[in-house]
Scaffold this active site. Structure first.
Site, PDB file in Angstrom:
ATOM      1  CD  GLU A 410      -3.199  -1.032   1.938  1.00  0.00           C
ATOM      2  OE1 GLU A 410      -3.183  -0.236   2.885  1.00  0.00           O
ATOM      3  OE2 GLU A 410      -4.194  -1.717   1.628  1.00  0.00           O
ATOM      4  CE1 TYR A 469     -11.102   0.255   8.053  1.00  0.00           C
ATOM      5  CE2 TYR A 469     -10.044  -1.060   6.353  1.00  0.00           C
ATOM      6  CZ  TYR A 469     -10.165  -0.691   7.681  1.00  0.00           C
ATOM      7  OH  TYR A 469      -9.360  -1.252   8.630  1.00  0.00           O
ATOM      8  CD  GLU A 501      -4.080  -6.114   3.084  1.00  0.00           C
ATOM      9  OE1 GLU A 501      -4.887  -5.290   3.556  1.00  0.00           O
ATOM     10  OE2 GLU A 501      -2.848  -6.031   3.220  1.00  0.00           O
ATOM     11  CE  LYS A 565     -10.616  -4.913   8.328  1.00  0.00           C
ATOM     12  NZ  LYS A 565      -9.928  -4.085   9.345  1.00  0.00           N
TER      13      LYS A 565
END
Ligand code: GCB
Length: 596
Positions: A410, A469, A501, A565
């Protein structure tokens, strides 16, 4: 540097166990100059943070000190004596008695020191190790240190896992002969039923090298003389996902008819290739099922633990996972050795997580400073990143389980400067290893419309949280968004896409008949909605759920005793989602679901 192994010419002494321990505030000005005066002992391997009840230790920012004595075996006279650290997180300084013998930056890769000149066979020495957990704009991963109003130093970082530190992996004292094997590289290929093995051996001084390949039953299947060459294995048994097969490359240094050093390098014969929108292992399309993981367990933190290693792989097999990503740093070598032996496919990642100032700003809707600039992530950051890539590939190049490198998680790949930052790093990775695809895991702010680096890489790895999100609690919208995005990437780049992900937090025991985030049912429904979107796009070659298990993070209002998660809890009990994933993955068996 080859991994330490016990062979006919090399011996090992493990220095794991309990070491004296103190933070810099209690260690005196020169902790290496004498016995460390402290009541504390810390376990090695383990992160030190959760071992003690004192929050001043857990939250300490800066140096801590470990110390023990060790004895060089008396039979080692005439040998080189090497100290080997599998990982000191994040910076290490090693002293043998008063002598500084090694310094290393980078918390997840090994380093060693030749201490022959400072020790004597049969005698004891004092071993002191300084460990620093500080993260800055020029470390990988990055972070910042601030001083609170009361004078305490505190640390902020841009990654979502607790900054565990310490001596998290094994420490060994090794003997090697004076002329020794320094490095071995194996690259394999398949030519019909024949396996090709390009090998290259580096020795500490010029020497005669002989190699032979042994099959699992010990039988010799190929041999050659010389430091470089190609061996051929007839009727080869390839290494396959789910059906590992390993050979041993035995390397000898020969002097006047005597073997003066010998080293065994296990390897598997397999190929990896990206063709069009497919990911091929041994020429066959492979569909990844599995997880982004973490090295994270109660009490030990990021300390390596063989019991959790075995159990985690058992759970992966139980659930039908054929692969995982070493998110977000190189894992202990034991993990890769295990994956090699058990046929689990690995995406191997550097610790370059958090090269992104847009995430925090973006989530809070605030403007942010440019990510790639002289004040934030700059040429020095990139030099540290390049070193992290070099050390990762040097360590892991011979693992058949490793099928691709992931050089960053990321990064802010849609910002100015991202291309200039990444282009030389991709080139470096390809130069160091031309045989494996190179990837990065793209953050949600980098879309197919604004990302600036995707074309440099071989495969698109996407981290996406539609339904968590974004479109929280609205899975119909989430599924639509996911499908639109996947089609957008596929059409623009014509490369395979791996969902590196996707995931939703779930608190075990929280239930609802509606789509209520944080419930176990919502985690299941979230995964199902995402899977429908993946299955509708041909280019998708795999799915790695975030995360295998719940893990510890820094404190935050989005975290409930860490990130939840996990499909398994932190103590590895299945949530409802584990059973749902198992039904899907046991059917897939490494093949793409056939739908439309
Ligand atoms: C991400 C990161 C991962 C986080 C995850 C989350 O995109 O790559 O490190 O833990 O999201 O749960 O927010």
């Amino acid at each position: 540097m080859v991994k330490p192994r016990c062979t006919a010419t090399r011996e090992l002494v493990r220095l794991d166990g309990l070491w004296r321990f103190a933070t810099s505030s209690n260690a005196g000005p020169q902790p290496w100059s004498g016995p460390l005066d402290t009541p504390l002992e810390a376990a090695v391997p383990a992160s030190y943070n959760d071992l003690f009840t004192d929050s001043a230790i857990r939250d300490h920012v800066g140096w801590v000190w470990y110390q023990r004595t060790a004895r060089v075996p008396r039979g080692w006279a005439g040998e080189r004596v090497i100290l080997h650290f599998d990982a000191v997180t994040h910076e290490g300084k090693v002293y043998v008695d008063e002598h500084l013998v090694a310094e290393h930056i980078g918390g997840y890769t090994p380093f060693g020191a030749d201490i022959t000149d400072h020790v004597k066979a049969g005698e004891e020495f004092r071993l002191t190790v300084g460990v620093n957990n500080e993260l800055t704009n020029v470390t990988i991963p990055p972070g910042t240190i601030t001083v609170a109003q009361d004078g305490r130093r505190t640390q902020k970082y841009l990654h979502d896992f607790y900054n565990y530190a310490g001596i998290a992996r094994s420490v060994r004292l090794c003997s090697v002969p004076s002329v020794h094997i320094d490095d071995v590289t194996v690259v394999t290929g398949l030519d019909g039923a024949t396996g090709t093995v390009d090998y290259s051996v580096r020795t500490s001084a010029s020497a005669t090298v002989r190699v032979r390949v042994l099959d699992a039953d010990g039988s010799r299947v190929a041999a050659a003389e010389g430091a470089n060459g190609t061996l051929r294995i007839d009727d080869v048994t390839p290494w396959r996902p789910g059906a590992a097969h390993l050979y041993d490359l035995v390397v000898d240094i020969v002097d006047g008819g005597q073997v003066t050093d010998t080293y065994t390098q296990p390897f598997g014969v397999r190929t990896v290739e990206i063709r069009g929108r497919q990911f091929l292992i041994n020429g066959e399309p492979f569909y990844f099922t599995g997880f982004g993981k973490h090295e994270d367990t109660p009490v030990r933190g990021k300390g390596h633990d063989d019991a959790y290693l075995v159990h985690d792989f058992q759970l992966m097999e139980w659930i039908g996972a054929n692969s995982f990503r070493t998110s977000h740093y190189p894992y202990a070598e034991e993990v890769l050795d295990f994956a090699d032996r058990h046929g689990i496919v690995v995406i191997d990642e550097t610790a370059a997580v958090g090269l992104n100032l847009a995430v925090e700003g973006g989530l809070a809707g605030r403007p942010h400073k440019p990510t790639f600039s002289p004040e934030s992530f700059n040429d020095d950051t990139r030099a540290a990143h390049a070193q992290a890539i070099r050390e990762l590939i040097a360590r892991d190049k011979n693992h058949p389980s490793v099928v691709m490198w992931c050089i960053a998680n990321e990064p802010s790949s849609h910002e100015d400067g991202a291309r200039e930052y990444f282009e030389p790093l991709v080139e470096l990775t390809r130069e160091l290893d031309p045989t494996r695809p190179v990837s990065y895991a793209a953050v949600m702010f980098a879309t197919y419309k604004n990302d600036r680096i995707a074309d440099l890489f071989d495969i698109l790895c996407l981290n996406r949280y539609y339904g968590w999100y974004v479109a929280t609690g609205d899975l119909a919208t989430a599924e639509t968004y996911m499908g639109v995005e996947l089609r957008g990437w596929a059409e623009k780049y014509d490369k395979p896409i791996l969902m590196s992900e996707y995931g939703a937090d779930a608190l075990p025991g929280l239930h609802s008949v509606w789509d209520t985030p944080w419930t176990e049912e919502y985690q299941v429904a979230y995964l199902e909605a995402n899977h429908r979107a993946f299955d509708s796009v041909d280019a998708v070659v795999g799915e790695h759920v975030w995360n295998f298990a719940d893990f510890q993070t820094s404190n935050g209002i989005h975290r409930v005793d860490g990130n939840r998660k996990g499909v398994f809890t932190r103590d590895r009990r299945p949530k409802t989602a584990a059973h749902a994933l198992r039904s899907r993955w046991k059917l897939l068996q490494g093949s793409k679901p056939r739908t439309s």
